[in-house]
Design a protein around this motif. Sequence first.
Motif, PDB file in Angstrom:
ATOM      1  N   ARG B  30       0.447  -8.308  -1.104  1.00  0.00           N
ATOM      2  CA  ARG B  30       0.068  -7.087  -0.393  1.00  0.00           C
ATOM      3  C   ARG B  30       1.275  -6.484   0.304  1.00  0.00           C
ATOM      4  NH1 ARG B  30      -3.985  -4.080   0.723  1.00  0.00           N
ATOM      5  NH2 ARG B  30      -5.526  -5.388  -0.275  1.00  0.00           N
ATOM      6  N   THR B  32       1.996  -3.962   3.036  1.00  0.00           N
ATOM      7  CA  THR B  32       1.268  -3.213   4.067  1.00  0.00           C
ATOM      8  C   THR B  32       1.980  -1.902   4.356  1.00  0.00           C
ATOM      9  OG1 THR B  32       2.456  -4.426   5.738  1.00  0.00           O
ATOM     10  CG2 THR B  32       0.269  -5.232   5.162  1.00  0.00           C
ATOM     11  N   SER B  33       1.212  -0.999   4.919  1.00  0.00           N
ATOM     12  CA  SER B  33       1.816   0.289   5.244  1.00  0.00           C
ATOM     13  C   SER B  33       2.693   0.161   6.477  1.00  0.00           C
ATOM     14  CB  SER B  33       0.716   1.312   5.476  1.00  0.00           C
ATOM     15  OG  SER B  33      -0.151   0.848   6.476  1.00  0.00           O
ATOM     16  N   ASP B  34       3.604   1.081   6.591  1.00  0.00           N
ATOM     17  CA  ASP B  34       4.559   1.068   7.693  1.00  0.00           C
ATOM     18  C   ASP B  34       3.904   1.751   8.900  1.00  0.00           C
ATOM     19  OD1 ASP B  34       6.586   1.324   9.447  1.00  0.00           O
ATOM     20  OD2 ASP B  34       7.963   2.380   8.083  1.00  0.00           O
ATOM     21  N   SER B  35       3.694   0.973   9.954  1.00  0.00           N
ATOM     22  CA  SER B  35       3.048   1.569  11.131  1.00  0.00           C
ATOM     23  C   SER B  35       4.055   1.944  12.205  1.00  0.00           C
ATOM     24  CB  SER B  35       2.013   0.594  11.705  1.00  0.00           C
ATOM     25  OG  SER B  35       2.665  -0.604  12.057  1.00  0.00           O
ATOM     26  N   ASN B  47       3.075   5.782   2.141  1.00  0.00           N
ATOM     27  CA  ASN B  47       2.807   4.857   3.239  1.00  0.00           C
ATOM     28  C   ASN B  47       1.355   4.400   3.213  1.00  0.00           C
ATOM     29  OD1 ASN B  47       3.283   3.387   5.545  1.00  0.00           O
ATOM     30  ND2 ASN B  47       2.802   5.105   6.904  1.00  0.00           N
ATOM     31  N   ARG B  48       1.046   3.600   2.196  1.00  0.00           N
ATOM     32  CA  ARG B  48      -0.311   3.092   2.009  1.00  0.00           C
ATOM     33  C   ARG B  48      -0.217   1.619   1.656  1.00  0.00           C
ATOM     34  NH1 ARG B  48      -1.416   8.083  -2.098  1.00  0.00           N
ATOM     35  NH2 ARG B  48      -2.881   9.250  -0.843  1.00  0.00           N
ATOM     36  N   PRO B  49      -1.279   0.875   1.918  1.00  0.00           N
ATOM     37  CA  PRO B  49      -1.242  -0.535   1.512  1.00  0.00           C
ATOM     38  C   PRO B  49      -1.360  -0.654  -0.004  1.00  0.00           C
ATOM     39  CG  PRO B  49      -3.370   0.024   2.474  1.00  0.00           C
ATOM     40  CD  PRO B  49      -2.512   1.229   2.612  1.00  0.00           C
ATOM     41  N   GLY B  61      -3.158   0.343  -5.671  1.00  0.00           N
ATOM     42  CA  GLY B  61      -3.947   0.421  -4.453  1.00  0.00           C
ATOM     43  C   GLY B  61      -5.041   1.453  -4.617  1.00  0.00           C
ATOM     44  N   TYR B  63      -8.528   3.571  -2.281  1.00  0.00           N
ATOM     45  CA  TYR B  63      -9.475   3.518  -1.170  1.00  0.00           C
ATOM     46  C   TYR B  63     -10.824   4.044  -1.622  1.00  0.00           C
ATOM     47  CZ  TYR B  63      -8.683   8.531  -0.264  1.00  0.00           C
ATOM     48  OH  TYR B  63      -8.593   9.896  -0.357  1.00  0.00           O
ATOM     49  N   GLN B 376      -7.106  -1.188   7.962  1.00  0.00           N
ATOM     50  CA  GLN B 376      -7.357  -0.498   6.683  1.00  0.00           C
ATOM     51  C   GLN B 376      -8.829  -0.159   6.432  1.00  0.00           C
ATOM     52  OE1 GLN B 376      -4.887  -3.274   6.265  1.00  0.00           O
ATOM     53  NE2 GLN B 376      -3.460  -1.594   6.644  1.00  0.00           N
ATOM     54  N   TYR B 409      -9.232   0.930   2.446  1.00  0.00           N
ATOM     55  CA  TYR B 409      -8.258   0.716   1.379  1.00  0.00           C
ATOM     56  C   TYR B 409      -8.624  -0.584   0.691  1.00  0.00           C
ATOM     57  CZ  TYR B 409      -5.066   4.264   3.288  1.00  0.00           C
ATOM     58  OH  TYR B 409      -4.491   5.433   3.706  1.00  0.00           O
TER      59      TYR B 409
END
Lengths: 400, 410
Positions: B30, B32-35, B47-49, B61, B63, B376, B409
Amino acid sequence: MGKNFIYLLFTLFCCAILFSTCEKILPPAPAENELLDGPIPGLTGAENARFLKGDIAFNDEIFTPQTGLGPLFVATSCGSCHAGDGKGTPFTTLTRFGQTDHTGNQFLHLGGPQLQHRAVLGVQPEGIPNGATFSRFTPPANTGLGFLDFVTDADIVAMSDPDDNNGDGISGVPNWIYLREYVASRANAIAQSGKHIGRFGKKAATYDLLQQTATAYNQDMGITSNFEPYDSYTGHEIDPEVSNQTIQDVVFYLQTLKVPLPRASENAAVTARKQIFQKIQCAACHRPELKTGYSPIAVLSFKTFQPYTDLLLHDMGAALNDGYTEGSATTAEWRTPPLWGLGLSKNSQGGKYFLLHDGRAKSIEEAILLHGGEAQNSKALYQALSPQEKQQLIQFLESL
Amino acid sequence: MKSQFYLTLCFWLFGVLVLLAQNDSTFFKRITSDSSKNQLNLDAVYNRPFLQAGKTPVAVGGYVESKVEYLQTDGVSEGYQFQMQRMTLFVSSSIHRRIKFLSEIEFEEGTKEINIEFASLDLQFNPMFNLRGGILMNPIGAFNQNHDGPKWEFNDRPIAATQMLPATFSNVGMGLWGKYAKKNWIFGYEAYLTNGFDEQIINNTENKTFLPASKLNPDRFEENTNGRPLFTGKIALRNRKFGEIGLSTMQGIYNKFVDDGLILDEKRAVRVWAIDFNTTLPKLNTFINGEWAWVAVNVPETFTQQYGNRQSGGFIDVVQPIVRRKIFGFDNAVVNLACRLEFVDWNIGTFKETGDPIEDKIWAIVPALSFRPSAQTVLRLNYRYHAQTDILGNPAALTGGFQFGLASYF
């Protein structure tokens, strides 16, 4: 039992309560007598289904050039001109031109009788030809049309008084018109020299709701049908752009729209107001009560109803003479418009009144004061009323 | 047929990945998105998982969003409606350290609407100079760029960002984008030329000027209706402490003014401007996100005024986290209170006949409660109340009701 489980149960319980009480905390329906649209109570399930089909065609079907709009048009849908099935406004007012007497329209070759003042992309709309007289027609309310449709010709003739034999100064006459080829005459129709009695439209120049509907599709939206196959732009006969079934569904919808419900219950005050209406002879033309004959739609058959019209033409005087006419009507003659639903007009006219045939009257009082001709005497009687009586009369009219 | 093709393609793609995963339990990784606060709205597309398949350069990926609602308009309700709003699949690929490809396919309401929303290749020559080409999303406003359902606390997308501005409006084209960061500041820009709108924006069954109607044109991915490119540009500035503000515009010609060398009409312009902002208040952690846009369309004087030549509208969302702890066994779960206010004036102007203002407006208030078991995934309960007036300003149609939905997601 863990804390989490209790939280979960509580949350689910709250959600269940919320969804089960939805109807009680959502925007309620307006009072039935505040609405003009809706079917006549008592239609069968099949009739309700057909009413809904007509409702969708009338109110939801928006025409585009891809589906036949124009190229010249006045409006993009039926509902555009009759918001909530009520009266229209100057924005949706249409213009007719070119006829000054019973000999017919002299400007048919120049786009008459109806002006299409709007056009799709790349096309120029029509203008009123030089020398043509014209009149503007504000769309009427649709409610209760089915009841008017099934008044018998005999009853209409019985209300007429061409020679003013009763000496009241009022001489209503029918508009005698030729039938379009697709229009069937009514059972027990009365004819005169091949002409029949018109009853719809400002000049009563339309025979029935089929003619009204097919003509409106064609002249208002530029939509051809098997009934009215000629394109208003080219004048050529072209393929139908709306089906017979849709037209008949719309006719059925118009026939089965309910009548406007009065917004004042019968009591002494209302009776007193109504007496003023009678006293100044409004009721001589705006007949409070009519009845239908036989109708294949059971709820319309042999019913008494209160439209406040006689469906006849009356000379309304010079102020309302635009110099344009239809059928056998003179240019000063107008069909008595039904007064039912008058008080709800503002709900479809953007909060204002646009009354009389072209919306020139901005209040009920102004409309009364613009009456002339056969209504001159009633206007004088109105002017002689006390301010309180005038107010009572207007309250009565608004409650219809 | 088209929908069946996409369904089949997706089925086989995921089938292959699942088979590979069964052979190797560590197959999926996985991403992960950048927070961090280094991201702008323009980064949302990447910028999505994602799940990366082994050591392949491909990541997948998606959603899903669905809801149940009970809405009532002036006392009339259609009852409970369960809706599969959308399922979106994305596939990205790093062809090279500085060459990336991403595609996004969306299935709305089952298979009622299937769109390739994004399918673009990015070539980075410099962080300030990236070439993007393919099917790209025209970056008007922020919602268009950052529209994934799981990011929002509301079941419905904002009206102004979906019906006034066309939601997820994507077209074939190419252009440049870039970012520059220094200390607390990040600057980004995007500038694209694409195929554009068509005459459906005023020839539509909505009975109003409606830019999203152009999305119905299936030919827009292969043919520009009038040969004139639509320019879409955006600049955005973010301060890590104060938040982000973006200014964007679309400018083009919408009508077919010439065909086969013959002049049909004059050129008619469509112009759109939007401003968007978002910030998180310190200490309270209140997230505020809003967008306002203006539309100007050259509608012929001889057409009906039902179709306006000016529109404006926008929304503001306020999201307040009220609980952040372990709930129902989910670590770092968050409960948010939120509220959206939105408004659209579909037709700004006055009637020629009377001089009265043209009404045709909608406003809405949407209080919401959301539960995020993880960043998510969101469960959201909304009460929606909106009032809509017709063009004449007759009594507004009032709609209210509850919506409960979930989005995640995967």
